[in-house]
Design a protein around this motif. Sequence first.
Motif: not given
Lengths: 507, 245
Positions: B48-53, B71-77
Amino acid sequence: MAKGKIPPEFLVERDDYKCVRCLACVRLCSYGANYYDENAKRVYTENRKCVGCHFCEAMCPTEAITVMRNPFEIKPLAHWTSEHLIDIMKQAETGGVLLTSMGNDRPYFSYFDRIVLNASQVTNPSIDPLREPMEVRTYLGRKQMKLDLEEDEEGRVLLKTEIAPQLKLEVPVMFSAMSYGSISLNAMLSLAEAAKTVGTYFNTGEGGLPKELKRYGSNMIVQVASGRFGVNVDYLNAGSAVEIKIGQGAKPGIGGHLPGEKVTEAISETRMIPVGTDALSPAPHHDIYSIEDLRQLIYAIKEATRYEKPVGVKIAAVHNVAPIAAGMVRAGADYIVIDGIRGGTGAAPKVTRDHVGIPIEFAVAVVDQRLREEGIRHMASVVVAGGIRNSADVIKAIALGADAVYIGTAALVALGCHLCQRCYLGKCNWGIATQDPKLTKRLNPEIGARRLVNLLRAWEHEIKEILGGMGINAIESLRGNRDMLRGVGLHEYELKLLGIKPAGEAW
Amino acid sequence: MVGIDAKGWHYRELNETIWKAVGEGENEIIVENVCGQRYIGAGLKRKVKILLNGVPGNDLGAFMDGPEIVVYGNCQDGVGNTMNSGKIVIHGCAGDILGYSMRGGQIYVKGHAGYRVGIHMKAYKERYPVIVVGGFVRDFLGEYMAGGLILILGLERDEDGNVTGDFVGTGMHGGEIFVRGPVEERKLGKEVKIFEPTIDDMNRVTPYVKEFCDLFGYNFEEVMSEKFVLLKPYTHRPYGRLYAY
């Protein structure tokens, strides 16, 4: 080289009148200690190769063999025991870290052996478990502070509160985590089948899940350690609970290392790593450096298993065990496991096994006390492990504050183990701590399971007898019931830590 | 396709909604206003495709087996913690322990990543984990690494001009790390050595570089024009002689 010549630890004596030259001992010894001299027509032993597992002795049809300790391996000094001298010789020879297996056997004080139990006399009746109901079932998992009830139209009372997932134990004894690789598949099958028959749980350990064990899911706990071997979503969902292993009593604070030569085709399949590569378990989980991080992994697993399974956390009993345990409970663990200094292992550096950690008796007492003081004892069950030898130890551990215990060594002894402490060699004559098909077939899982069931049933009877004698009819009424315990020959500060009174002092 | 607005949501609420959508057979899920929610995609098993803003929280895609997350943004750990298969594309930077114990799938990071990237990554049969980081990484890259591929492109350097931190490949006993640009010998863990990649080695890497360039709009020829070095362990048994029996 003569300097490094290590005297034999054992002497294998053979009664030549009884020996019928069947040569079973020669064929059976995986260490190749016994041999037949064609010219002399006699069987001899290279004593230096004997590890003292007593397999040949047990299998000799005429009882011609006696395995005994070499009384004068080296001059019997009090401080410089032959064990110390031999260790120095080995290290002077190899420059290596001493490896060992099974549990710590240093003569530290056994507090279990200095605690006695109570019984009813005159002022309260004891109970005869043979004729009166006696409850030894217990449930592991988060309990609610209060239960909300509601009534339906027909006036039936329904439970409104959502109960957290629980493990149902018909006896308060489970089988400790022992991984495929450290023990054989037949040993695991014995544990699994016994757990199913009795209604308790076995634990896969950190080495993944052999496909033959999948059908035992309802009696299985799967373990997740720092190496994450064999861990995927299917694995997390395969058992009844997931246990995060932070540490074990035999080797607190250090990682694991399964050498590449032990990663065979079958082991590679369950650990999900290529054949022949070293399987290194880092000392810490590198995603856990704090209680908050632990909470993160607990909830990652809860999310991945949709909150359907209890998630436990296992640590070794160390100096700061009580505050750590409180943190684990607050981090969301449904049950916590405390493994004491006598906990067993498939392989550990001797210096760690023998000197790191604290006795489980203190650990369970201070953990239970701390959780009660913080008002969070109901939020997680406490499982105790590390050197539980008999039903009395189980009772004492529960009265000190445990919900249930894990047994590892005791279970292996039921399967034939004689505690020679050479599991790390992978040549176990009893077919337990080995993957050699010639050796593992010596352990029949049906017979193994039967022996384990016998052991648990016997302990169950004994636990019921003791409970009945105390005038208690449910194991859960014994939990943390330290009035049932008294100390003999213990110092005041020890009694205080254990939370018990000295023998002779009344209520 | 389904759209979710995660503004002000607790992770449990958001993940429950995602699981429900996946269960109902949705093939594409777009989440707006993601802000620190943990465990997105954790344990999901379907393609499944999940797009995160926005910025998802820790353990994005933990134990994931199949989905693709962008992910259109930064990620954490903890991105891709113990991930089994699937793909994570990050149009930004990532935190520490990226791809911890990852066994399969791919992670592409446009920017830089934190400490212990690819720690304890391992390959198994058809499972071959790949991490590509466009920028730089911090210390302990590929620690305990047992299999798979890590590619650090160094398109962006840290404040001192480094592509990697110190202790690269400490405890590494399998797999390969490719770094575009030089790596100083002193930064390596004692188990690894620097090798010059052969044509075969580079052929193994180019598809992932190509994919990276396509995903984030870089010029493939330009990226490939600089020299790569290959870091790998020179023994599979780093601790073979540690013990006395």
